[in-house]
Design a protein around this motif. Structure first.
Motif, short mmCIF file in Angstrom:
data_model
loop_
_atom_site.label_atom_id
_atom_site.label_comp_id
_atom_site.label_asym_id
_atom_site.label_seq_id
_atom_site.Cartn_x
_atom_site.Cartn_y
_atom_site.Cartn_z
N VAL A 1 6.31 7.99 -2.77
CA VAL A 1 5.68 9.01 -3.61
C VAL A 1 4.96 10.06 -2.77
N LEU A 2 5.41 10.25 -1.53
CA LEU A 2 4.80 11.24 -0.64
C LEU A 2 4.99 12.64 -1.21
N SER A 3 3.92 13.41 -1.28
CA SER A 3 3.99 14.76 -1.83
C SER A 3 4.65 15.72 -0.84
N ALA A 4 5.10 16.86 -1.35
CA ALA A 4 5.75 17.87 -0.51
C ALA A 4 4.77 18.41 0.54
N ILE B 1 1.93 7.04 5.07
CA ILE B 1 2.88 6.63 6.10
C ILE B 1 2.32 5.39 6.80
N ALA B 2 3.14 4.76 7.61
CA ALA B 2 2.67 3.57 8.33
C ALA B 2 3.50 3.32 9.55
N ILE B 3 2.88 2.67 10.53
CA ILE B 3 3.60 2.12 11.68
C ILE B 3 3.52 0.61 11.54
N TYR C 1 0.83 -1.21 0.00
CA TYR C 1 0.00 0.00 0.00
C TYR C 1 0.86 1.26 0.00
N LEU C 2 1.98 1.22 0.71
CA LEU C 2 2.91 2.35 0.72
C LEU C 2 3.58 2.53 -0.64
N GLU C 3 4.04 1.42 -1.21
CA GLU C 3 4.69 1.47 -2.52
C GLU C 3 3.75 2.07 -3.57
N ASP C 4 2.47 1.71 -3.49
CA ASP C 4 1.49 2.16 -4.48
C ASP C 4 0.95 3.55 -4.18
N PRO D 1 11.87 3.75 3.53
CA PRO D 1 12.79 4.28 4.55
C PRO D 1 12.22 4.19 5.96
N ILE D 2 13.08 4.03 6.93
CA ILE D 2 12.69 4.14 8.34
C ILE D 2 12.76 5.62 8.71
#
Length: 285
Positions: free
Chosen positions: A188-191, A66-68, A58-61, A82-83
């Motif tokens: 792919v997290l936006s600014a 973010i996730a814990i 889900y993060l890759e896509d 990344p951690i």
């Protein structure tokens, strides 16, 4: 305004600790049983309750931002993620285990053996580094039973207390690595969402620093204050205030939690009295 989407494990201890961390960050979440998504009332955050093993994809896509999740899952299924922050809870080991009756000496035992695991990628890399050739049996559920039914000669799995291994006639042979809960983010997290993550991470860091220290107040004779300050230097410098009783001062400072008892022994030996300690809710440096 953007909303930050965070994934956490949908049940279990990791779920509970993750929600507790968000609560300590001052984030109120509207959640009902069986809901797979919930919205925070006072922070631009949506919480997705997902299977731990599905979160890396889900993060890759970019479905979540973010996730814990457990570091062990990140290593197995999300090595490119990344951690962002190590969170210090849900600690465990990823280990190799063998039947209790095996005379285990070193990793060479596994040469040519069969190993049951759900961590095939992690195990393959580990054994390749050790120059060990083995056959893997991928099992999604409880792998501890595999040696008992003749399916494998050993297993690779997470270990907390070791009780499950013992109950199934196994013993820990090799610790591959230690794991804990971590905060990670989508590639792919936006600014705009990175700004929100920075705000959330600031709160998390304040909580983690608070958990790592204890606040200490003590009384000391003035001729011992200088020696005491050498033991407890504090973040910058301890606060020293004169007491009503002449020749005595009150010293206020913080000490690392992991050195708590050793430092208290030193303080007592130096003449400190009336030592009070308390937990720190949050610490901003």
């Amino acid at each position: 305004m953007s909303t930050l989407k965070i994934a956490i494990q949908k049940s279990g201890r990791l779920n509970e600790d993750s929600l507790q961390l968000l609560k300590e960050c001052g984030i109120s979440i509207d959640h009902r049983n069986a809901q797979l998504k919930a919205t925070a009332r006072n922070f631009p955050l949506e919480v997705f309750y997902l299977r731990n093993g599905d979160i890396p994809q889900y993060l890759e896509d970019g479905v979540v931002d973010i996730a814990i999740l457990g570091e062990n899952t990140l290593i197995e299924k999300g090595e490119n993620l990344p951690i962002v922050e190590r969170l210090g809870f849900s600690k465990c080991k990823v280990s190799l285990a063998v039947p209790k009756g095996v005379d285990y000496k070193d990793i060479s035992y596994f040469e040519g053996k069969r190993i049951a695991t759900s961590y095939t990628n992690t195990l393959e890399k580990y054994l390749k580094e050790k120059k060990i050739n083995a056959t893997f049996h991928k099992i999604a559920g409880s792998v501890e039973i595999a040696p008992n039914i003749g399916l494998a000669d050993g297993i690779c799995d997470i270990v907390s207390s070791g009780g499950t291994l013992f109950a199934n006639g196994l013993k820990e042979a090799e610790v591959m690595f230690w794991s804990e809960a971590v905060l990670t983010k989508s590639p792919v997290l936006s600014a705009e969402k990175q700004v929100l993550l920075d705000k959330l991470q600031f709160r998390i860091q304040a909580i983690l620093k608070g958990r790592a220290f204890r606040y200490v107040l003590l009384n000391a004779p003035n001729n011992k204050v200088e020696d005491i300050i050498k033991v407890i230097p504090g973040m910058k410098s301890p606060t020293v205030l004169p007491l009503a009783e002449e020749g005595w001062s009150s010293v206020h400072t913080v000490i690392p939690k992991d050195k708590f008892w050793e430092i208290l022994d030193e303080l007592k030996a130096l003449g400190a009295e009336g030592i009070l300690t308390t937990e720190i809710e949050k610490m901003v440096l």
